[in-house]
Design a protein around this motif. Structure first.
Motif, mmCIF file in Angstrom:
data_model
loop_
_atom_site.group_PDB
_atom_site.id
_atom_site.type_symbol
_atom_site.label_atom_id
_atom_site.label_comp_id
_atom_site.label_asym_id
_atom_site.label_seq_id
_atom_site.Cartn_x
_atom_site.Cartn_y
_atom_site.Cartn_z
ATOM 1 N N GLU A 118 0.850 -1.194 0.000
ATOM 2 C CA GLU A 118 0.000 0.000 0.000
ATOM 3 C C GLU A 118 0.884 1.242 0.000
ATOM 4 O O GLU A 118 1.775 1.376 0.830
ATOM 5 N N LYS A 119 0.646 2.140 -0.928
ATOM 6 C CA LYS A 119 1.444 3.363 -1.021
ATOM 7 C C LYS A 119 0.782 4.507 -0.273
ATOM 8 O O LYS A 119 -0.434 4.582 -0.198
ATOM 9 N N ILE A 120 1.606 5.393 0.237
ATOM 10 C CA ILE A 120 1.127 6.635 0.831
ATOM 11 C C ILE A 120 1.009 7.628 -0.311
ATOM 12 O O ILE A 120 1.990 7.911 -1.010
ATOM 13 N N LYS A 121 -0.183 8.153 -0.512
ATOM 14 C CA LYS A 121 -0.454 9.034 -1.649
ATOM 15 C C LYS A 121 -0.517 10.478 -1.178
ATOM 16 O O LYS A 121 -1.332 10.825 -0.320
ATOM 17 N N VAL A 122 0.357 11.304 -1.759
ATOM 18 C CA VAL A 122 0.523 12.688 -1.336
ATOM 19 C C VAL A 122 0.264 13.617 -2.518
ATOM 20 O O VAL A 122 0.837 13.425 -3.596
ATOM 21 N N GLN A 163 3.232 7.531 -3.662
ATOM 22 C CA GLN A 163 2.733 8.078 -4.917
ATOM 23 C C GLN A 163 2.634 9.583 -4.666
ATOM 24 O O GLN A 163 1.916 10.007 -3.755
ATOM 25 N N ILE A 164 3.355 10.373 -5.433
ATOM 26 C CA ILE A 164 3.471 11.804 -5.189
ATOM 27 C C ILE A 164 3.029 12.570 -6.437
ATOM 28 O O ILE A 164 3.429 12.233 -7.546
ATOM 29 N N ASP A 165 2.211 13.601 -6.229
ATOM 30 C CA ASP A 165 1.704 14.397 -7.347
ATOM 31 C C ASP A 165 1.468 15.826 -6.861
ATOM 32 O O ASP A 165 1.604 16.121 -5.671
ATOM 33 N N SER A 166 1.138 16.681 -7.792
ATOM 34 C CA SER A 166 0.769 18.057 -7.452
ATOM 35 C C SER A 166 -0.353 18.500 -8.376
ATOM 36 O O SER A 166 -0.559 17.926 -9.446
ATOM 37 N N ALA A 167 -1.074 19.536 -7.935
ATOM 38 C CA ALA A 167 -2.202 20.053 -8.714
ATOM 39 C C ALA A 167 -2.486 21.481 -8.271
ATOM 40 O O ALA A 167 -1.966 21.949 -7.254
ATOM 41 N N ASP A 227 -9.542 13.299 -6.477
ATOM 42 C CA ASP A 227 -8.317 13.455 -5.688
ATOM 43 C C ASP A 227 -8.589 13.356 -4.192
ATOM 44 O O ASP A 227 -7.769 12.842 -3.436
ATOM 45 N N PHE A 228 -9.742 13.845 -3.763
ATOM 46 C CA PHE A 228 -10.063 13.827 -2.340
ATOM 47 C C PHE A 228 -10.199 12.401 -1.805
ATOM 48 O O PHE A 228 -9.880 12.126 -0.654
ATOM 49 N N GLU A 229 -10.653 11.509 -2.651
ATOM 50 C CA GLU A 229 -10.761 10.111 -2.255
ATOM 51 C C GLU A 229 -9.431 9.386 -2.448
ATOM 52 O O GLU A 229 -9.024 8.574 -1.621
ATOM 53 N N ASP A 230 -8.750 9.687 -3.546
ATOM 54 C CA ASP A 230 -7.551 8.935 -3.919
ATOM 55 C C ASP A 230 -6.330 9.214 -3.051
ATOM 56 O O ASP A 230 -5.516 8.321 -2.832
ATOM 57 N N TYR A 231 -6.177 10.447 -2.572
ATOM 58 C CA TYR A 231 -4.953 10.814 -1.848
ATOM 59 C C TYR A 231 -5.151 10.733 -0.339
ATOM 60 O O TYR A 231 -6.218 11.031 0.178
ATOM 61 N N ALA A 266 -14.484 22.404 -1.485
ATOM 62 C CA ALA A 266 -14.773 21.458 -2.566
ATOM 63 C C ALA A 266 -14.757 20.001 -2.102
ATOM 64 O O ALA A 266 -15.320 19.139 -2.761
ATOM 65 N N CYS A 267 -14.137 19.761 -0.978
ATOM 66 C CA CYS A 267 -13.912 18.396 -0.491
ATOM 67 C C CYS A 267 -15.139 17.837 0.223
ATOM 68 O O CYS A 267 -15.720 18.503 1.085
ATOM 69 N N PRO A 268 -15.512 16.598 -0.091
ATOM 70 C CA PRO A 268 -16.577 15.948 0.679
ATOM 71 C C PRO A 268 -16.169 15.878 2.159
ATOM 72 O O PRO A 268 -14.995 15.668 2.483
ATOM 73 N N ALA A 269 -17.121 16.044 3.044
ATOM 74 C CA ALA A 269 -16.854 16.085 4.484
ATOM 75 C C ALA A 269 -16.067 14.866 4.969
ATOM 76 O O ALA A 269 -15.210 14.993 5.848
ATOM 77 N N SER A 270 -16.307 13.726 4.383
ATOM 78 C CA SER A 270 -15.641 12.493 4.827
ATOM 79 C C SER A 270 -14.146 12.471 4.534
ATOM 80 O O SER A 270 -13.428 11.612 5.049
#
Length: 168
Positions: A2-6, A38-42, A80-84, A101-105
């Motif tokens: 399992e990767k830590i997604k940032v 897993q590292i990304d930017s947006a 992205d809110f779910e994936d990271y 923009a992010c779902p409360a969960s």
């Protein structure tokens, strides 16, 4: 494994967040931890989608051994809110946009990147876009400090096994 997604986030994804992506990626690679991440930017805005980082950001990063020239700007999407696992905002404005923009969960995933460098006494990474080269150097200094702090925080929580060895 399992990767830590940032995900690092700024406004246009051409200065601060790609710099953070590049610096953190280099740090992770230097510690032989790449398989764990897993590292990304947006960006929160679509101003520069598909464009490479600002040339000044590329130059400043390159002078510190960080290549960000291959990165391309993209806008944050709902998935992205779910994936990271970690969504790290560069400033108040982008933090607010992400939070709204992010779902409360998934809101617990959003943090200020500089919270991982409390000794700097700042919460926001300043936008260097309208300034000179000094601003990009200052951003790099802050991003390097926060990257170290973030990785150390992850190591301390045990999310990454203490196999971190610096390459010689």
């Amino acid at each position: 494994m399992e990767k830590i997604k940032v995900l690092f986030v700024c406004m246009g994804n051409i200065c601060r967040s790609p710099t953070a992506e590049g610096v953190f990626t280099k740090l992770v690679n230097d510690r032989n931890l790449a398989p764990h991440f897993q590292i990304d930017s947006a960006g929160t805005h679509a101003y520069h989608v598909g464009n490479p980082p600002d040339l000044r950001a590329e130059k400043a990063a390159g002078e510190r051994g960080v290549d960000i020239s291959h990165l391309r700007a993209r806008k944050v999407v709902l998935g992205d809110f779910e994936d990271y696992d970690y969504i790290l905002a560069m400033d108040d404005e982008n933090y607010a946009i992400l939070s709204s923009a992010c779902p409360a969960s998934h809101r617990h995933k959003i943090n200020y990147f500089l919270d991982y460098a409390p000794h700097l006494g700042k919460r926001e990474v300043p936008d260097p876009y309208y300034g000179g080269s000094y601003g990009f150097e200052r951003v790099l200094d802050m991003v390097e400090e926060a990257s170290e702090g973030f990785l150390n925080a992850l190591l301390e929580t045990g999310k990454i096994k203490a196999m971190a060895h610096r390459r010689t």
